[in-house]
Write a protein that holds these residues in place. Structure first.
Motif, PDB file in Angstrom:
ATOM      1  N   SER A 123       0.821  -1.210   0.000  1.00  0.00           N
ATOM      2  CA  SER A 123       0.000   0.000   0.000  1.00  0.00           C
ATOM      3  C   SER A 123       0.859   1.265   0.000  1.00  0.00           C
ATOM      4  CB  SER A 123      -0.892  -0.018   1.237  1.00  0.00           C
ATOM      5  OG  SER A 123      -1.522   1.223   1.425  1.00  0.00           O
ATOM      6  N   PRO A 124       0.379   2.341  -0.644  1.00  0.00           N
ATOM      7  CA  PRO A 124       1.053   3.632  -0.527  1.00  0.00           C
ATOM      8  C   PRO A 124       0.701   4.375   0.764  1.00  0.00           C
ATOM      9  CG  PRO A 124      -0.829   3.853  -1.982  1.00  0.00           C
ATOM     10  CD  PRO A 124      -0.737   2.393  -1.625  1.00  0.00           C
ATOM     11  N   LEU A 125      -0.192   3.805   1.578  1.00  0.00           N
ATOM     12  CA  LEU A 125      -0.642   4.468   2.806  1.00  0.00           C
ATOM     13  C   LEU A 125       0.282   4.108   3.957  1.00  0.00           C
ATOM     14  CD1 LEU A 125      -4.473   3.714   2.516  1.00  0.00           C
ATOM     15  CD2 LEU A 125      -3.276   5.798   1.807  1.00  0.00           C
ATOM     16  N   PHE A 126       1.279   4.924   4.180  1.00  0.00           N
ATOM     17  CA  PHE A 126       2.238   4.671   5.262  1.00  0.00           C
ATOM     18  C   PHE A 126       1.931   5.513   6.499  1.00  0.00           C
ATOM     19  CE2 PHE A 126       6.259   5.335   7.512  1.00  0.00           C
ATOM     20  CZ  PHE A 126       6.709   4.033   7.648  1.00  0.00           C
ATOM     21  N   ASP A 127       1.637   6.787   6.304  1.00  0.00           N
ATOM     22  CA  ASP A 127       1.397   7.687   7.424  1.00  0.00           C
ATOM     23  C   ASP A 127      -0.026   7.537   7.961  1.00  0.00           C
ATOM     24  OD1 ASP A 127       3.278  10.311   5.799  1.00  0.00           O
ATOM     25  OD2 ASP A 127       3.954   8.748   7.181  1.00  0.00           O
ATOM     26  N   VAL A 128      -0.174   7.796   9.242  1.00  0.00           N
ATOM     27  CA  VAL A 128      -1.494   7.757   9.882  1.00  0.00           C
ATOM     28  C   VAL A 128      -2.454   8.704   9.188  1.00  0.00           C
ATOM     29  CG1 VAL A 128      -2.739   8.306  12.008  1.00  0.00           C
ATOM     30  CG2 VAL A 128      -0.573   7.050  12.112  1.00  0.00           C
ATOM     31  N   ALA A 129      -1.998   9.902   8.873  1.00  0.00           N
ATOM     32  CA  ALA A 129      -2.880  10.884   8.241  1.00  0.00           C
ATOM     33  C   ALA A 129      -3.351  10.408   6.880  1.00  0.00           C
ATOM     34  CB  ALA A 129      -2.153  12.231   8.102  1.00  0.00           C
ATOM     35  N   GLU A 130      -2.486   9.726   6.128  1.00  0.00           N
ATOM     36  CA  GLU A 130      -2.878   9.211   4.808  1.00  0.00           C
ATOM     37  C   GLU A 130      -3.975   8.159   4.939  1.00  0.00           C
ATOM     38  OE1 GLU A 130       1.443   9.562   2.513  1.00  0.00           O
ATOM     39  OE2 GLU A 130       0.935   7.742   3.630  1.00  0.00           O
ATOM     40  N   ALA A 131      -3.815   7.246   5.882  1.00  0.00           N
ATOM     41  CA  ALA A 131      -4.821   6.203   6.079  1.00  0.00           C
ATOM     42  C   ALA A 131      -6.138   6.795   6.554  1.00  0.00           C
ATOM     43  CB  ALA A 131      -4.304   5.178   7.084  1.00  0.00           C
ATOM     44  N   ALA A 132      -6.075   7.723   7.488  1.00  0.00           N
ATOM     45  CA  ALA A 132      -7.297   8.345   7.999  1.00  0.00           C
ATOM     46  C   ALA A 132      -8.009   9.144   6.911  1.00  0.00           C
ATOM     47  CB  ALA A 132      -6.971   9.241   9.190  1.00  0.00           C
ATOM     48  N   ALA A 133      -7.235   9.793   6.050  1.00  0.00           N
ATOM     49  CA  ALA A 133      -7.855  10.575   4.971  1.00  0.00           C
ATOM     50  C   ALA A 133      -8.579   9.673   3.990  1.00  0.00           C
ATOM     51  CB  ALA A 133      -6.783  11.400   4.253  1.00  0.00           C
ATOM     52  N   LEU A 134      -7.977   8.533   3.637  1.00  0.00           N
ATOM     53  CA  LEU A 134      -8.661   7.632   2.713  1.00  0.00           C
ATOM     54  C   LEU A 134      -9.910   7.044   3.367  1.00  0.00           C
ATOM     55  CD1 LEU A 134      -8.852   6.232  -0.008  1.00  0.00           C
ATOM     56  CD2 LEU A 134      -7.433   4.381   0.927  1.00  0.00           C
ATOM     57  N   ALA A 135      -9.815   6.685   4.656  1.00  0.00           N
ATOM     58  CA  ALA A 135     -10.984   6.161   5.358  1.00  0.00           C
ATOM     59  C   ALA A 135     -12.124   7.172   5.334  1.00  0.00           C
ATOM     60  CB  ALA A 135     -10.615   5.796   6.793  1.00  0.00           C
ATOM     61  N   ALA A 136     -11.792   8.434   5.524  1.00  0.00           N
ATOM     62  CA  ALA A 136     -12.823   9.477   5.481  1.00  0.00           C
ATOM     63  C   ALA A 136     -13.421   9.602   4.090  1.00  0.00           C
ATOM     64  CB  ALA A 136     -12.226  10.815   5.926  1.00  0.00           C
ATOM     65  N   ARG A 137     -12.589   9.459   3.061  1.00  0.00           N
ATOM     66  CA  ARG A 137     -13.095   9.528   1.692  1.00  0.00           C
ATOM     67  C   ARG A 137     -14.046   8.365   1.408  1.00  0.00           C
ATOM     68  NH1 ARG A 137      -9.695  12.553  -1.843  1.00  0.00           N
ATOM     69  NH2 ARG A 137     -11.187  12.008  -3.508  1.00  0.00           N
ATOM     70  N   ALA A 157      -2.175   4.077  16.170  1.00  0.00           N
ATOM     71  CA  ALA A 157      -2.561   5.471  15.926  1.00  0.00           C
ATOM     72  C   ALA A 157      -3.496   5.577  14.737  1.00  0.00           C
ATOM     73  CB  ALA A 157      -1.316   6.322  15.704  1.00  0.00           C
ATOM     74  N   ALA A 158      -3.257   4.760  13.706  1.00  0.00           N
ATOM     75  CA  ALA A 158      -4.135   4.776  12.541  1.00  0.00           C
ATOM     76  C   ALA A 158      -5.533   4.288  12.908  1.00  0.00           C
ATOM     77  CB  ALA A 158      -3.544   3.914  11.424  1.00  0.00           C
ATOM     78  N   VAL A 159      -5.591   3.240  13.712  1.00  0.00           N
ATOM     79  CA  VAL A 159      -6.896   2.725  14.143  1.00  0.00           C
ATOM     80  C   VAL A 159      -7.635   3.780  14.953  1.00  0.00           C
ATOM     81  CG1 VAL A 159      -8.040   1.002  15.597  1.00  0.00           C
ATOM     82  CG2 VAL A 159      -6.154   0.310  14.086  1.00  0.00           C
ATOM     83  N   GLU A 160      -6.933   4.435  15.864  1.00  0.00           N
ATOM     84  CA  GLU A 160      -7.570   5.476  16.675  1.00  0.00           C
ATOM     85  C   GLU A 160      -8.101   6.606  15.797  1.00  0.00           C
ATOM     86  OE1 GLU A 160      -6.567   8.490  20.417  1.00  0.00           O
ATOM     87  OE2 GLU A 160      -4.969   7.341  19.454  1.00  0.00           O
ATOM     88  N   ALA A 161      -7.290   7.023  14.808  1.00  0.00           N
ATOM     89  CA  ALA A 161      -7.719   8.126  13.947  1.00  0.00           C
ATOM     90  C   ALA A 161      -8.914   7.734  13.095  1.00  0.00           C
ATOM     91  CB  ALA A 161      -6.549   8.567  13.055  1.00  0.00           C
ATOM     92  N   ILE A 162      -8.890   6.529  12.567  1.00  0.00           N
ATOM     93  CA  ILE A 162      -9.971   6.091  11.677  1.00  0.00           C
ATOM     94  C   ILE A 162     -11.265   5.874  12.454  1.00  0.00           C
ATOM     95  CG2 ILE A 162     -10.732   4.167  10.216  1.00  0.00           C
ATOM     96  CD1 ILE A 162      -7.786   3.931   9.289  1.00  0.00           C
ATOM     97  N   THR A 163     -11.177   5.312  13.649  1.00  0.00           N
ATOM     98  CA  THR A 163     -12.400   5.009  14.405  1.00  0.00           C
ATOM     99  C   THR A 163     -13.037   6.249  15.019  1.00  0.00           C
ATOM    100  OG1 THR A 163     -11.027   4.405  16.313  1.00  0.00           O
ATOM    101  CG2 THR A 163     -11.775   2.609  14.890  1.00  0.00           C
ATOM    102  N   ARG A 164     -12.379   7.389  14.942  1.00  0.00           N
ATOM    103  CA  ARG A 164     -13.070   8.617  15.335  1.00  0.00           C
ATOM    104  C   ARG A 164     -14.258   8.885  14.420  1.00  0.00           C
ATOM    105  NH1 ARG A 164      -7.693  11.543  15.234  1.00  0.00           N
ATOM    106  NH2 ARG A 164      -6.694  10.991  17.212  1.00  0.00           N
ATOM    107  N   GLY A 165     -14.171   8.398  13.200  1.00  0.00           N
ATOM    108  CA  GLY A 165     -15.266   8.579  12.252  1.00  0.00           C
ATOM    109  C   GLY A 165     -16.294   7.469  12.283  1.00  0.00           C
ATOM    110  N   GLY A 166     -16.092   6.463  13.111  1.00  0.00           N
ATOM    111  CA  GLY A 166     -17.016   5.342  13.202  1.00  0.00           C
ATOM    112  C   GLY A 166     -16.263   4.055  13.464  1.00  0.00           C
TER     113      GLY A 166
END
Length: 412
Positions: free
Chosen positions: A176-190, A243-252
């Motif tokens: 995957s190109p998603l290495f940073d927490v912010a990148e993963a969280a941004a795609l999850a939001a999209r 950290a990625a899990v925490e960021a993503i689960t803020r949205g659900g």
């Protein structure tokens, strides 16, 4: 305890030869006793978290069904969308009808996507992998506007990227190109904001740990280097994935966070954000998995080739055998002679398409028609060579378990 210290190799050879005496090699055997022991050990290592079965390492529906019906296993990590659709279809109306299937790799199969969209029940139990908006765009184009919701999982890159001097090094699979927490969280939001998609999971496969044995046979220096890699990689990936899990689960909430592989269950288990492990090779016990300290699976699948020549002293030649495993082209990808003990491949020939010479102290005792039993380097790929595995229970053959090939299925 290492495999060689706990198994009487000659007794195993007698057991295999006797059970298959009426069969003509080439043939492959699955030893259900060994398979079940390996399954028990994976559950022990998982320590209460479920194991999702990696079908790529099995490629035999009989064995998939057997392990899915055991406590401690839940769901399939499929390697292709057509495979997931097929498994879902053949399990309809059975106790496995509601099996959760996660496709581990992104798909560009438009026909399979259309089949998924057309099947309400399949869409509730199959998720596809994405790691970029391009994957969402592809699905939209394949299915057209206003398509029904497709379940998706985001693939987080959990390779290790240490800095040496002024250079950052990538250690691990190119996924995957998603290495940073912010990148993963941004795609999850999209994904969540986009009509026609439902985010259900996050996956991170730490191939630099799961796929590289930390105690390679005969190479202690390499083993030491790999243990250093583990000690450096694990803390970083645990922090970043959590950290990625925490960021993503803020949205659900997520249905699952998938991690690991047979070779890294202990390390992956230190990450409390991981809800399930992926494993499959540990059920089969191929040769590459002799190279770990934390566990040693029993070889559950072996194949026999017949001796057809005695070209000279110390050499016996068997028919066929060129079953090379995927990955870097080196001797570790070749099948290894297992029984009788004391045989090895010849460096100038290796394993050949129509003949494979073996040499060693045991070669002179072999006669035309005798069997040499081999182990494949990797787990599931042997299933592409045989239409079925002869099922060994205790000391007798009780049937044949068709491989995917034996069911006229090919997904890669």
């Amino acid at each position: 305890m290492p495999y060689g210290d706990r198994v009487d190799r000659e007794a195993l050879r007698t057991r295999l030869d006797t059970a298959t005496a009426d069969l003509d090699p080439p043939l492959a055997v699955v030893d259900l006793d060994a398979f079940d022991r390996n399954a028990d050990d994976l559950v022990r290592r998982a320590a209460g978290r479920p194991v999702r079965v990696a079908s790529k390492s099995i490629r035999c529906r009989t064995l998939l069904e057997r392990v899915l019906r055991r406590d401690g296993f839940a769901g399939v990590l499929s390697y292709a969308l057509p495979e997931a659709l097929w498994l879902h279809g053949v399990w309809a109306g059975t106790d496995l009808a509601d099996t959760d299937l996660l496709v581990a790799y992104p798909t560009a199969d438009r026909a399979a996507l259309r089949a998924l969209a057309a099947d309400d029940h399949a869409r509730e139990h199959i998720a596809v992998m994405v790691d970029s908006v391009a994957h969402l765009d592809f699905i939209d184009i394949a299915l057209g506007p206003d398509h029904p919701p497709v379940r998706v999982c985001v693939d987080l890159d959990v390779s290790w990227r240490p800095v040496f001097g002024d250079r950052r090094v990538h250690i691990g699979a190119q996924r995957s190109p998603l290495f940073d927490v912010a990148e993963a969280a941004a795609l999850a939001a999209r994904v969540r904001a986009r009509r026609g998609f439902r985010l259900v999971g996050l996956m991170g496969y730490e191939g630099q740990i799961a796929g590289l044995g930390d105690a390679p046979v005969g190479n202690p220096l390499l083993g030491a280097l790999r243990r250093v890699l583990r000690r450096g990689s694990v803390p970083e990936l645990v922090r970043r994935r959590a950290a990625a899990v925490e960021a993503i689960t803020r949205g659900g909430p997520l249905d699952y966070v998938n991690g690991g592989g047979t070779g890294s269950i202990e390390e992956t288990g230190s990450d409390e954000s991981v809800t399930e492990f992926a494993a499959g090779s540990g059920l089969i016990g191929p040769a590459l998995f002799d190279n770990y300290r934390a566990f040693t699976p029993d070889p559950a699948v072996l194949f026999a080739l017949p001796v057809v020549r005695r070209p000279g002293p110390g050499v016996a030649t068997v028919f066929s055998g060129g079953y090379t495993a995927s990955g870097p082209a080196n001797r570790l990808r070749l099948p290894s002679p297992h029984l009788p003990a004391g045989l090895s491949l010849i460096g100038t020939e290796g394993a050949g398409e129509v003949q494979t010479p073996v040499t060693g102290p045991a070669a002179d005792a072999l006669a035309v028609g005798d069997r040499v039993w081999f182990r494949h380097a990797k787990a599931g790929e042997l299933a592409e060579r045989f239409t079925g595995y002869h099922v060994l229970e205790a000391d007798r053959i009780t049937g044949i378990a068709p491989t995917y090939r034996g069911e006229a299925r090919a997904f890669g």
